[in-house]
Design a protein around this motif. Structure first.
Motif, PDB file in Angstrom:
ATOM      1  N   SER A   3       0.735  -1.255   0.006  1.00  0.00           N
ATOM      2  CA  SER A   3      -0.051  -0.077  -0.111  1.00  0.00           C
ATOM      3  C   SER A   3       0.886   1.266  -0.007  1.00  0.00           C
ATOM      4  N   GLN A   4       0.365   2.178  -0.794  1.00  0.00           N
ATOM      5  CA  GLN A   4       1.364   3.412  -0.902  1.00  0.00           C
ATOM      6  C   GLN A   4       0.358   4.802  -0.806  1.00  0.00           C
ATOM      7  N   LEU A   5       1.141   5.661  -0.337  1.00  0.00           N
ATOM      8  CA  LEU A   5       0.492   6.906  -0.096  1.00  0.00           C
ATOM      9  C   LEU A   5      -0.061   7.405  -1.556  1.00  0.00           C
ATOM     10  N   SER A   6      -1.277   7.813  -1.647  1.00  0.00           N
ATOM     11  CA  SER A   6      -1.752   8.204  -3.030  1.00  0.00           C
ATOM     12  C   SER A   6      -0.815   9.688  -3.275  1.00  0.00           C
ATOM     13  N   LEU A   7      -0.730  10.635  -2.256  1.00  0.00           N
ATOM     14  CA  LEU A   7      -0.302  11.708  -2.826  1.00  0.00           C
ATOM     15  C   LEU A   7       1.403  11.710  -2.872  1.00  0.00           C
ATOM     16  N   VAL A   8       1.745  12.275  -3.826  1.00  0.00           N
ATOM     17  CA  VAL A   8       3.343  12.151  -4.186  1.00  0.00           C
ATOM     18  C   VAL A   8       3.777  13.658  -3.508  1.00  0.00           C
ATOM     19  N   HIS A   9       4.716  13.434  -2.755  1.00  0.00           N
ATOM     20  CA  HIS A   9       5.447  14.889  -2.224  1.00  0.00           C
ATOM     21  C   HIS A   9       6.482  15.511  -3.145  1.00  0.00           C
ATOM     22  N   VAL A  10       6.291  16.788  -3.309  1.00  0.00           N
ATOM     23  CA  VAL A  10       7.170  17.431  -4.495  1.00  0.00           C
ATOM     24  C   VAL A  10       7.929  18.415  -3.754  1.00  0.00           C
ATOM     25  N   LEU A  11       9.317  18.250  -3.561  1.00  0.00           N
ATOM     26  CA  LEU A  11      10.046  19.356  -2.613  1.00  0.00           C
ATOM     27  C   LEU A  11      10.976  20.081  -3.734  1.00  0.00           C
ATOM     28  N   ASP A  12      10.798  21.590  -3.763  1.00  0.00           N
ATOM     29  CA  ASP A  12      11.805  22.326  -4.536  1.00  0.00           C
ATOM     30  C   ASP A  12      12.676  23.018  -3.491  1.00  0.00           C
ATOM     31  N   LEU A  13      13.973  22.641  -3.695  1.00  0.00           N
ATOM     32  CA  LEU A  13      14.841  23.201  -2.710  1.00  0.00           C
ATOM     33  C   LEU A  13      15.730  24.348  -3.502  1.00  0.00           C
ATOM     34  N   ASP A  14      15.895  25.473  -3.101  1.00  0.00           N
ATOM     35  CA  ASP A  14      16.561  26.514  -3.551  1.00  0.00           C
ATOM     36  C   ASP A  14      17.956  26.222  -3.618  1.00  0.00           C
ATOM     37  N   LYS A  15      18.537  26.902  -4.433  1.00  0.00           N
ATOM     38  CA  LYS A  15      19.983  26.805  -4.604  1.00  0.00           C
ATOM     39  C   LYS A  15      20.808  26.975  -3.154  1.00  0.00           C
ATOM     40  N   SER A  16      20.260  28.026  -2.507  1.00  0.00           N
ATOM     41  CA  SER A  16      20.861  27.914  -1.119  1.00  0.00           C
ATOM     42  C   SER A  16      20.157  27.288   0.015  1.00  0.00           C
ATOM     43  N   GLY A  17      19.340  26.285  -0.431  1.00  0.00           N
ATOM     44  CA  GLY A  17      18.396  25.543   0.610  1.00  0.00           C
ATOM     45  C   GLY A  17      19.232  24.173   0.915  1.00  0.00           C
ATOM     46  N   TYR A  18      18.887  23.565   1.951  1.00  0.00           N
ATOM     47  CA  TYR A  18      19.567  22.438   2.234  1.00  0.00           C
ATOM     48  C   TYR A  18      18.614  21.413   3.386  1.00  0.00           C
ATOM     49  N   ILE A  19      18.899  20.270   3.368  1.00  0.00           N
ATOM     50  CA  ILE A  19      18.171  19.698   4.276  1.00  0.00           C
ATOM     51  C   ILE A  19      19.084  19.073   5.321  1.00  0.00           C
ATOM     52  N   LYS A  20      18.647  19.174   6.528  1.00  0.00           N
ATOM     53  CA  LYS A  20      19.539  18.854   7.661  1.00  0.00           C
ATOM     54  C   LYS A  20      19.187  17.268   8.133  1.00  0.00           C
ATOM     55  N   PRO A  21      20.235  16.784   8.781  1.00  0.00           N
ATOM     56  CA  PRO A  21      20.133  15.293   9.078  1.00  0.00           C
ATOM     57  C   PRO A  21      18.674  15.083   9.660  1.00  0.00           C
ATOM     58  N   HIS A  22      18.009  13.906   9.349  1.00  0.00           N
ATOM     59  CA  HIS A  22      16.658  13.392  10.091  1.00  0.00           C
ATOM     60  C   HIS A  22      16.447  11.890   9.366  1.00  0.00           C
ATOM     61  N   ILE A  23      15.325  11.340  10.158  1.00  0.00           N
ATOM     62  CA  ILE A  23      14.918  10.279   9.882  1.00  0.00           C
ATOM     63  C   ILE A  23      13.354  10.492   9.846  1.00  0.00           C
ATOM     64  N   ASP A  24      12.771  10.325   8.618  1.00  0.00           N
ATOM     65  CA  ASP A  24      11.354  10.537   8.532  1.00  0.00           C
ATOM     66  C   ASP A  24      10.552   9.707   9.372  1.00  0.00           C
ATOM     67  N   SER A  25       9.431  10.500   9.971  1.00  0.00           N
ATOM     68  CA  SER A  25       8.755   9.793  11.048  1.00  0.00           C
ATOM     69  C   SER A  25       7.875   8.559  10.340  1.00  0.00           C
ATOM     70  N   VAL A  26       7.823   7.377  11.076  1.00  0.00           N
ATOM     71  CA  VAL A  26       7.057   6.201  10.709  1.00  0.00           C
ATOM     72  C   VAL A  26       5.531   6.583  10.925  1.00  0.00           C
ATOM     73  N   LYS A  27       5.233   7.798  11.443  1.00  0.00           N
ATOM     74  CA  LYS A  27       3.771   8.073  11.546  1.00  0.00           C
ATOM     75  C   LYS A  27       3.158   8.365  10.328  1.00  0.00           C
ATOM     76  N   PHE A  28       3.892   8.924   9.368  1.00  0.00           N
ATOM     77  CA  PHE A  28       3.870   9.529   8.023  1.00  0.00           C
ATOM     78  C   PHE A  28       4.062   8.864   6.829  1.00  0.00           C
ATOM     79  N   CYS A  29       4.967   7.755   7.016  1.00  0.00           N
ATOM     80  CA  CYS A  29       5.260   7.060   5.798  1.00  0.00           C
ATOM     81  C   CYS A  29       6.060   5.606   6.525  1.00  0.00           C
ATOM     82  N   GLY A  30       5.978   4.676   5.590  1.00  0.00           N
ATOM     83  CA  GLY A  30       6.232   3.287   5.893  1.00  0.00           C
ATOM     84  C   GLY A  30       7.684   3.014   5.729  1.00  0.00           C
ATOM     85  N   CYS A  31       8.068   2.022   5.299  1.00  0.00           N
ATOM     86  CA  CYS A  31       9.448   1.406   5.248  1.00  0.00           C
ATOM     87  C   CYS A  31      10.231   1.642   4.125  1.00  0.00           C
TER      88      CYS A  31
END
Length: 168
Positions: free
Chosen positions: A58-86
């Motif tokens: 079973s998959q989430l029907s919504l597809v997440h689109v992330l637009d990261l600016d040239k100066s943007g970045y993503i800090k270290p994290h683990i996505d919550s198991v509440k919002f997505c699976g394995c």
């Protein structure tokens, strides 16, 4: 270029788009979730899903689109198991980038992954649950000693549904 290409790609207009500059794990970004795509985009997303998820998952029907600016970045994290699976599967578009995985148990255990423009990455198993992941800032973006210039980056991310604990 704005989000117009994305609205055309999904075959309709509207949708929630938010812009963020420093909340949480992601800095300098816009994001949205999309349910309806053009036929051509649906075919590409189906290829991603076929590669990343076993039949019947079973998959989430919504597809997440992330637009990261040239100066943007993503800090270290683990996505919550509440919002997505394995499994998390993402298409890296517009710009190459470096994703760093770092062990939660032993921070000296880490790995950099080169995500070339138009590549697919899949996080599952230990990479999903036991390692943080991040997208390095442009000034930190090196792979194997070589500078990987970061420009604006768009990720199109598919996830499976969270697996609920069995009732007791």
């Amino acid at each position: 270029m704005g989000w117009e290409w994305l609205l055309r790609a999904r075959g309709s207009s509207g949708g929630r788009v938010s812009w963020g500059w420093g909340q949480g794990a992601i800095h300098g970004f816009r994001e949205t979730e999309i349910a309806q795509w053009s036929e051509e985009s649906r075919e590409i997303l189906q290829r991603v899903r076929d590669e990343a998820f076993p039949p019947g998952m079973s998959q989430l029907s919504l597809v997440h689109v992330l637009d990261l600016d040239k100066s943007g970045y993503i800090k270290p994290h683990i996505d919550s198991v509440k919002f997505c699976g394995c499994t998390i599967a993402g298409l890296s578009l517009l710009s190459s980038s470096v994703m760093r995985l770092v062990s939660e148990q032993n921070p000296e255990d880490w790995m950099d992954l080169l995500l070339p423009r138009r590549s697919l990455y899949i996080l599952r198993g230990p990479a999903r649950y036991e390692f943080t992941h991040e997208i390095l800032k442009d000034e930190e973006s090196f792979f194997d000693g070589q500078k990987i210039p970061r420009e604006r980056r768009i990720s199109v991310i598919c996830r499976n549904l969270p697996i609920l604990p069995a009732p007791t």
